[in-house]
Write an enzyme that holds these catalytic residues in place. Structure first.
Site, PDB file in Angstrom:
ATOM      1  CG  ASN A   9     -15.170  47.606  -5.925  1.00  0.00           C
ATOM      2  OD1 ASN A   9     -14.309  47.460  -5.051  1.00  0.00           O
ATOM      3  ND2 ASN A   9     -14.942  48.245  -7.061  1.00  0.00           N
ATOM      4  CE  LYS A  11     -15.862  51.755  -6.345  1.00  0.00           C
ATOM      5  NZ  LYS A  11     -16.328  52.867  -7.179  1.00  0.00           N
ATOM      6  CG  HIS A  96     -13.227  49.514 -10.841  1.00  0.00           C
ATOM      7  ND1 HIS A  96     -13.161  50.885 -10.832  1.00  0.00           N
ATOM      8  CD2 HIS A  96     -14.447  49.180 -10.349  1.00  0.00           C
ATOM      9  CE1 HIS A  96     -14.296  51.361 -10.343  1.00  0.00           C
ATOM     10  NE2 HIS A  96     -15.096  50.351 -10.044  1.00  0.00           N
ATOM     11  CD  GLU A  98     -13.067  53.649  -8.558  1.00  0.00           C
ATOM     12  OE1 GLU A  98     -12.680  52.793  -7.737  1.00  0.00           O
ATOM     13  OE2 GLU A  98     -14.244  54.084  -8.568  1.00  0.00           O
ATOM     14  CD  GLU A 168     -18.299  48.820 -12.134  1.00  0.00           C
ATOM     15  OE1 GLU A 168     -19.010  48.520 -11.178  1.00  0.00           O
ATOM     16  OE2 GLU A 168     -17.157  49.295 -12.014  1.00  0.00           O
ATOM     17  N   GLY A 174     -20.212  56.360  -8.630  1.00  0.00           N
ATOM     18  CA  GLY A 174     -20.034  57.278  -7.516  1.00  0.00           C
ATOM     19  C   GLY A 174     -20.658  58.645  -7.743  1.00  0.00           C
ATOM     20  CB  SER A 214     -25.278  55.339  -9.011  1.00  0.00           C
ATOM     21  OG  SER A 214     -24.182  56.249  -8.979  1.00  0.00           O
TER      22      SER A 214
HETATM   23  P1  13P Z   1     -20.934  53.128  -7.000  1.00  0.00           P
HETATM   24  O1  13P Z   1     -21.955  52.049  -6.750  1.00  0.00           O
HETATM   25  O2  13P Z   1     -20.458  53.795  -5.748  1.00  0.00           O
HETATM   26  O3  13P Z   1     -21.382  54.064  -8.065  1.00  0.00           O
HETATM   27  O4  13P Z   1     -19.624  52.376  -7.581  1.00  0.00           O
HETATM   28  C1  13P Z   1     -19.766  51.480  -8.603  1.00  0.00           C
HETATM   29  C2  13P Z   1     -18.485  50.757  -8.785  1.00  0.00           C
HETATM   30  O5  13P Z   1     -17.491  51.339  -9.167  1.00  0.00           O
HETATM   31  C3  13P Z   1     -18.455  49.334  -8.452  1.00  0.00           C
HETATM   32  O6  13P Z   1     -17.269  48.748  -8.874  1.00  0.00           O
END
Ligand code: 13P
Length: 254
Positions: A9, A11, A96, A98, A168, A174, A214
């Site tokens: 992803n 983003k 997601h 976010e 997740e 992150g 992560s």
């Molecule tokens: P990270 O791997 O950067 O922690 O992000 C995970 C994520 O949100 C994948 O959709």
């Protein structure tokens, strides 16, 4: 046999040229493995080129990171599921954390988006997961189950079978803090049991459940070795070929 997936992803990262360079590197550096898919969730600006560039590579698919719930109309700035489908996209990431947090996407709205995606022939990669507070208070399993009940558990069995789930935990996204393999396994089993309760055991056994938060080359093998972890949805480590390629190869050692 469940499909196993290493999904990236991206983003809101990568300009056009650096995104194309990354797709080229992943095309060269990843290899086909039985029952394993690599999915790249690129920004909208890369989607059409990404589909064209990977059309001759059976093991790589491209995902959008969002779509609108309505079929079409006056929704300035939005992209419909059928627009994505028309350029060859077959997967869309929905739900997601976010999107839930910054764009106020509710379980009910996400249910509508999933419905639209499925009606249009797109496979949703549906994300769920709890915050650190909820984890610390100990009701993470109930919280995630509620997220599923109020969105994708509204689907018919035939439709549900097309959905990929990504667990997740928000506290692991992150942050560099990864859920331990045991924590991931525990929640994946909770989710699979909830699916068995709502639908039946064979649907539960066939559902691909990815872990996100992560994921790195150093922890991918341990995570993907868990019996109910069918792969990963990877943010930061999917932005570089040298970190994403080893993750796509982690299934070989898992
Ligand atoms: P990270 O791997 O950067 O922690 O992000 C995970 C994520 O949100 C994948 O959709």
């Amino acid at each position: 046999m469940r499909l196993r997936i290493a999904a990236g992803n991206w983003k809101m990262n990568k300009d056009f040229n650096s995104g194309i360079e990354l797709i080229k590197a992943l095309k060269e550096g990843t290899t086909a493995q039985d029952g394993v898919h690599v999915i790249l969730g690129t920004p909208f600006i890369h989607l059409k080129d990404a589909v064209a560039m990977t059309a001759d590579v059976g093991h790589i698919d491209i995902a959008a990171q969002n779509c609108h719930q309505e079929e079409k109309g006056a929704y300035t700035g939005e992209t419909s599921a059928s627009m994505l489908h028309s350029i060859g996209i077959r997967y869309v990431i929905l739900g997601h954390s976010e999107r839930r947090q910054y764009f106020r996407e509710s379980n009910e709205l996400l249910g509508q988006k999933v419905r639209r995606a499925l009606d249009t022939g797109l496979t949703p990669i549906f994300c769920c997961g709890e915050s650190l507070n909820i984890r610390n208070e100990g009701w993470h399993a109930r919280f995630v189950k509620n997220q599923l009940e109020r969105s994708i558990f509204e689907l018919s069995e035939a439709d549900f079978k097309k959905v990929i789930i990504a667990y997740e935990p928000i506290w692991a996204i992150g942050t560099g803090v990864t859920a331990s393999p045991e924590q991931a396994q525990e929640m994946h089993l909770e989710i699979r049991n909830a699916i068995a309760e709502k639908y039946n055991q064979s649907v539960a056994d066939e559902t691909t459940i990815l872990y996100g938060g992560s994921v790195k080359p150093a922890n991918a093998v341990d995570l993907f070795s868990q019996p109910d972890v069918d792969g990963g949805l990877v943010g930061g480590a999917s932005l570089k070929a040298e970190t994403f390629i080893p993750i796509t190869n982690a299934f070989k050692q898992a």
